[in-house]
Scaffold this motif. Sequence first.
Motif, PDB file in Angstrom:
ATOM      1  N   ARG A  37     153.773 117.576  39.698  1.00 33.32           N
ATOM      2  CA  ARG A  37     154.972 116.779  39.941  1.00 33.32           C
ATOM      3  C   ARG A  37     154.595 115.308  40.038  1.00 33.32           C
ATOM      4  NH1 ARG A  37     156.406 119.006  46.063  1.00 33.32           N
ATOM      5  NH2 ARG A  37     154.695 117.931  47.176  1.00 33.32           N
ATOM      6  N   GLN A  38     155.583 114.481  39.778  1.00 35.46           N
ATOM      7  CA  GLN A  38     155.335 113.045  39.776  1.00 35.46           C
ATOM      8  C   GLN A  38     156.583 112.295  40.211  1.00 35.46           C
ATOM      9  OE1 GLN A  38     154.041 111.455  35.976  1.00 35.46           O
ATOM     10  NE2 GLN A  38     152.860 109.836  36.991  1.00 35.46           N
ATOM     11  N   VAL A  39     156.350 111.312  41.059  1.00 37.33           N
ATOM     12  CA  VAL A  39     157.415 110.383  41.434  1.00 37.33           C
ATOM     13  C   VAL A  39     157.054 109.020  40.872  1.00 37.33           C
ATOM     14  CG1 VAL A  39     158.033 111.667  43.497  1.00 37.33           C
ATOM     15  CG2 VAL A  39     156.339 109.850  43.659  1.00 37.33           C
ATOM     16  N   PRO A  40     158.040 108.184  40.615  1.00 35.73           N
ATOM     17  CA  PRO A  40     157.759 106.865  40.023  1.00 35.73           C
ATOM     18  C   PRO A  40     156.770 106.071  40.864  1.00 35.73           C
ATOM     19  CG  PRO A  40     160.101 107.326  39.925  1.00 35.73           C
ATOM     20  CD  PRO A  40     159.492 108.421  40.745  1.00 35.73           C
ATOM     21  N   GLY A  41     155.785 105.504  40.182  1.00 35.99           N
ATOM     22  CA  GLY A  41     154.807 104.660  40.856  1.00 35.99           C
ATOM     23  C   GLY A  41     153.640 105.409  41.466  1.00 35.99           C
ATOM     24  N   LYS A  42     153.664 106.740  41.336  1.00 37.65           N
ATOM     25  CA  LYS A  42     152.571 107.544  41.889  1.00 37.65           C
ATOM     26  C   LYS A  42     151.927 108.375  40.803  1.00 37.65           C
ATOM     27  CE  LYS A  42     154.072 107.904  46.695  1.00 37.65           C
ATOM     28  NZ  LYS A  42     154.270 108.835  47.846  1.00 37.65           N
ATOM     29  N   GLU A  43     150.706 108.825  41.080  1.00 39.69           N
ATOM     30  CA  GLU A  43     150.010 109.675  40.121  1.00 39.69           C
ATOM     31  C   GLU A  43     150.623 111.070  40.106  1.00 39.69           C
ATOM     32  OE1 GLU A  43     145.549 107.641  40.220  1.00 39.69           O
ATOM     33  OE2 GLU A  43     145.836 109.728  40.779  1.00 39.69           O
ATOM     34  N   ARG A  44     150.418 111.745  39.000  1.00 27.90           N
ATOM     35  CA  ARG A  44     150.879 113.116  38.887  1.00 27.90           C
ATOM     36  C   ARG A  44     150.087 113.977  39.875  1.00 27.90           C
ATOM     37  NH1 ARG A  44     152.345 115.009  32.934  1.00 27.90           N
ATOM     38  NH2 ARG A  44     153.511 113.067  33.228  1.00 27.90           N
ATOM     39  N   GLU A  45     150.789 114.835  40.565  1.00 29.43           N
ATOM     40  CA  GLU A  45     150.217 115.599  41.678  1.00 29.43           C
ATOM     41  C   GLU A  45     150.225 117.085  41.373  1.00 29.43           C
ATOM     42  OE1 GLU A  45     151.299 116.039  46.463  1.00 29.43           O
ATOM     43  OE2 GLU A  45     152.894 115.700  44.996  1.00 29.43           O
ATOM     44  N   PHE A  46     149.135 117.739  41.671  1.00 23.19           N
ATOM     45  CA  PHE A  46     149.037 119.194  41.503  1.00 23.19           C
ATOM     46  C   PHE A  46     149.955 119.896  42.494  1.00 23.19           C
ATOM     47  CE2 PHE A  46     147.260 123.252  40.680  1.00 23.19           C
ATOM     48  CZ  PHE A  46     147.040 123.874  41.896  1.00 23.19           C
ATOM     49  N   VAL A  47     150.646 120.920  42.007  1.00 18.41           N
ATOM     50  CA  VAL A  47     151.500 121.729  42.872  1.00 18.41           C
ATOM     51  C   VAL A  47     150.951 123.155  43.002  1.00 18.41           C
ATOM     52  CG1 VAL A  47     153.806 122.704  43.177  1.00 18.41           C
ATOM     53  CG2 VAL A  47     153.546 120.372  42.295  1.00 18.41           C
ATOM     54  N   ALA A  48     150.742 123.800  41.859  1.00 18.67           N
ATOM     55  CA  ALA A  48     150.272 125.186  41.876  1.00 18.67           C
ATOM     56  C   ALA A  48     149.776 125.550  40.491  1.00 18.67           C
ATOM     57  CB  ALA A  48     151.386 126.133  42.302  1.00 18.67           C
ATOM     58  N   CYS A  49     148.918 126.560  40.436  1.00 12.99           N
ATOM     59  CA  CYS A  49     148.520 127.099  39.143  1.00 12.99           C
ATOM     60  C   CYS A  49     148.298 128.598  39.258  1.00 12.99           C
ATOM     61  CB  CYS A  49     147.293 126.401  38.576  1.00 12.99           C
ATOM     62  SG  CYS A  49     145.746 126.716  39.441  1.00 12.99           S
ATOM     63  N   ILE A  50     148.390 129.257  38.131  1.00  7.42           N
ATOM     64  CA  ILE A  50     148.117 130.683  38.037  1.00  7.42           C
ATOM     65  C   ILE A  50     147.230 130.889  36.822  1.00  7.42           C
ATOM     66  CG2 ILE A  50     150.316 131.086  36.808  1.00  7.42           C
ATOM     67  CD1 ILE A  50     150.362 133.873  38.221  1.00  7.42           C
ATOM     68  N   THR A  51     146.094 131.529  37.047  1.00  5.48           N
ATOM     69  CA  THR A  51     145.128 131.688  35.969  1.00  5.48           C
ATOM     70  C   THR A  51     145.559 132.780  34.997  1.00  5.48           C
ATOM     71  OG1 THR A  51     143.767 133.348  37.062  1.00  5.48           O
ATOM     72  CG2 THR A  51     143.301 131.029  37.568  1.00  5.48           C
ATOM     73  N   TRP A  52     144.842 132.872  33.890  1.00  9.87           N
ATOM     74  CA  TRP A  52     145.153 133.875  32.875  1.00  9.87           C
ATOM     75  C   TRP A  52     144.985 135.299  33.414  1.00  9.87           C
ATOM     76  CZ3 TRP A  52     140.762 131.268  33.538  1.00  9.87           C
ATOM     77  CH2 TRP A  52     139.553 131.952  33.476  1.00  9.87           C
ATOM     78  N   ILE A  53     144.212 135.451  34.518  1.00  9.56           N
ATOM     79  CA  ILE A  53     144.039 136.774  35.114  1.00  9.56           C
ATOM     80  C   ILE A  53     144.841 136.910  36.399  1.00  9.56           C
ATOM     81  CG2 ILE A  53     141.820 137.317  34.049  1.00  9.56           C
ATOM     82  CD1 ILE A  53     140.451 136.297  36.565  1.00  9.56           C
ATOM     83  N   GLY A  54     145.713 135.958  36.690  1.00  6.09           N
ATOM     84  CA  GLY A  54     146.664 136.107  37.778  1.00  6.09           C
ATOM     85  C   GLY A  54     146.297 135.498  39.107  1.00  6.09           C
ATOM     86  N   GLY A  55     145.156 134.855  39.202  1.00 11.19           N
ATOM     87  CA  GLY A  55     144.816 134.180  40.440  1.00 11.19           C
ATOM     88  C   GLY A  55     145.674 132.956  40.653  1.00 11.19           C
TER      89      GLY A  55
END
Length: 121
Positions: A37-55
């Motif tokens: 996610r990203q708000v104006p004037g800020k760097e893009r921020e990690f929220v969540a991820c799911i790997t190809w094997i479901g982690g």
Amino acid sequence: VQLQAFGGGLVQAGGSLRLSCAASGLTFSSYTMGWFRQVPGKEREFVACITWIGGTTYADSVKGRFTISRDNAKNAVYLQMSSLKPEDTAVYYCAAVYRRYSSSSTEYDYWGQGTQVTVSS
């Protein structure tokens, strides 16, 4: 490769939204899918991820409130967001990286166009 994120909108604090990301042009089941996610004037921020094997991995700021999931049969990844706070307001992007776990936006190969989430207080 195309990633299309949708499902954003305006919601009151404490409410819920479900974001979806539809992928095409890639072997979806071989990719880690991430939400940023990203708000104006800020760097893009990690929220969540799911790997190809479901982690799954979550940013501390959303842990316990957001849930990431995927449906390989539909080439889709989802982000269920609950107990939303005004500070969750941002443009949310889905992204894909091949067979690698990463929470760094610089390592992702493909990006969707983003969907706006606005949480009112």
